[in-house]
Motif scaffolding. Structure first.
Motif, PDB file in Angstrom:
ATOM      1  N   TYR A  82       0.823  -1.222   0.000  1.00 21.70           N
ATOM      2  CA  TYR A  82       0.000   0.000   0.000  1.00 21.70           C
ATOM      3  C   TYR A  82       0.855   1.270   0.000  1.00 21.70           C
ATOM      4  O   TYR A  82       0.533   2.250   0.667  1.00 21.70           O
ATOM      5  N   ASP A  83       1.940   1.243  -0.752  1.00 26.82           N
ATOM      6  CA  ASP A  83       2.783   2.425  -0.979  1.00 26.82           C
ATOM      7  C   ASP A  83       3.232   3.124   0.293  1.00 26.82           C
ATOM      8  O   ASP A  83       3.003   4.317   0.490  1.00 26.82           O
ATOM      9  N   GLY A  84       3.884   2.384   1.176  1.00 25.65           N
ATOM     10  CA  GLY A  84       4.473   3.009   2.344  1.00 25.65           C
ATOM     11  C   GLY A  84       3.653   2.927   3.608  1.00 25.65           C
ATOM     12  O   GLY A  84       3.818   3.728   4.523  1.00 25.65           O
ATOM     13  N   TRP A  85       2.782   1.955   3.705  1.00 26.80           N
ATOM     14  CA  TRP A  85       1.911   1.759   4.859  1.00 26.80           C
ATOM     15  C   TRP A  85       2.703   1.558   6.139  1.00 26.80           C
ATOM     16  O   TRP A  85       2.402   2.124   7.188  1.00 26.80           O
ATOM     17  N   MET A  86       3.754   0.745   6.098  1.00 25.64           N
ATOM     18  CA  MET A  86       4.522   0.398   7.290  1.00 25.64           C
ATOM     19  C   MET A  86       5.854   1.159   7.324  1.00 25.64           C
ATOM     20  O   MET A  86       6.452   1.390   6.276  1.00 25.64           O
ATOM     21  N   LYS A  87       6.309   1.512   8.527  1.00 19.64           N
ATOM     22  CA  LYS A  87       7.626   2.151   8.667  1.00 19.64           C
ATOM     23  C   LYS A  87       8.717   1.247   8.131  1.00 19.64           C
ATOM     24  O   LYS A  87       9.644   1.707   7.471  1.00 19.64           O
ATOM     25  N   ASN A  88       8.631  -0.050   8.451  1.00 18.76           N
ATOM     26  CA  ASN A  88       9.540  -1.044   7.881  1.00 18.76           C
ATOM     27  C   ASN A  88       8.840  -1.610   6.643  1.00 18.76           C
ATOM     28  O   ASN A  88       7.833  -2.303   6.773  1.00 18.76           O
ATOM     29  N   PRO A  89       9.326  -1.310   5.443  1.00 17.23           N
ATOM     30  CA  PRO A  89       8.620  -1.754   4.237  1.00 17.23           C
ATOM     31  C   PRO A  89       8.580  -3.272   4.062  1.00 17.23           C
ATOM     32  O   PRO A  89       7.801  -3.771   3.259  1.00 17.23           O
TER      33      PRO A  89
END
Length: 102
Positions: free
Chosen positions: A71-78
């Motif tokens: 989702y294009d950068g949802w999580m701090k750790n990709p």
């Protein structure tokens, strides 16, 4: 393929919904907060909840294959994801993270 660590972080209980909609049951969930599993080659860990696996298998398989950035950068750790099981009364939140190859 990368190994993926699955960690149970939180369980929420919607007691009002249980009282209103759920039939009484004796046994629900065996997951303990802090419990971890290791997925090898994108496979379901032994003795892991089938229902929870259905909610997360896409993400585990993608992380195992080196994918991520959901989702294009949802999580701090990709190379991670936060996924809840599909129990609407007492969902467990799981943190999925790709492990570095040894």
């Amino acid at each position: 393929m990368k190994k993926v660590r699955i960690t149970a972080l939180r369980q929420t209980c919607h007691e009002d919904l249980m009282a209103k909609y759920e039939n009484p049951i004796e046994h629900t969930c065996d997951v303990r907060i802090g419990q971890t599993w290791l997925s090898v080659d994108g496979q379901k860990p032994e003795n892991f909840c089938d229902s929870a696996w259905e909610s997360m298998c896409f993400f585990v398989e993608e992380l195992a294959a080196g994918g991520g950035n959901f989702y294009d950068g949802w999580m701090k750790n990709p190379y991670s994801a936060m996924i809840s099981c599909n129990d609407g009364f007492r969902p467990v939140s799981f943190y999925l993270e790709a492990m570095e190859n040894d």
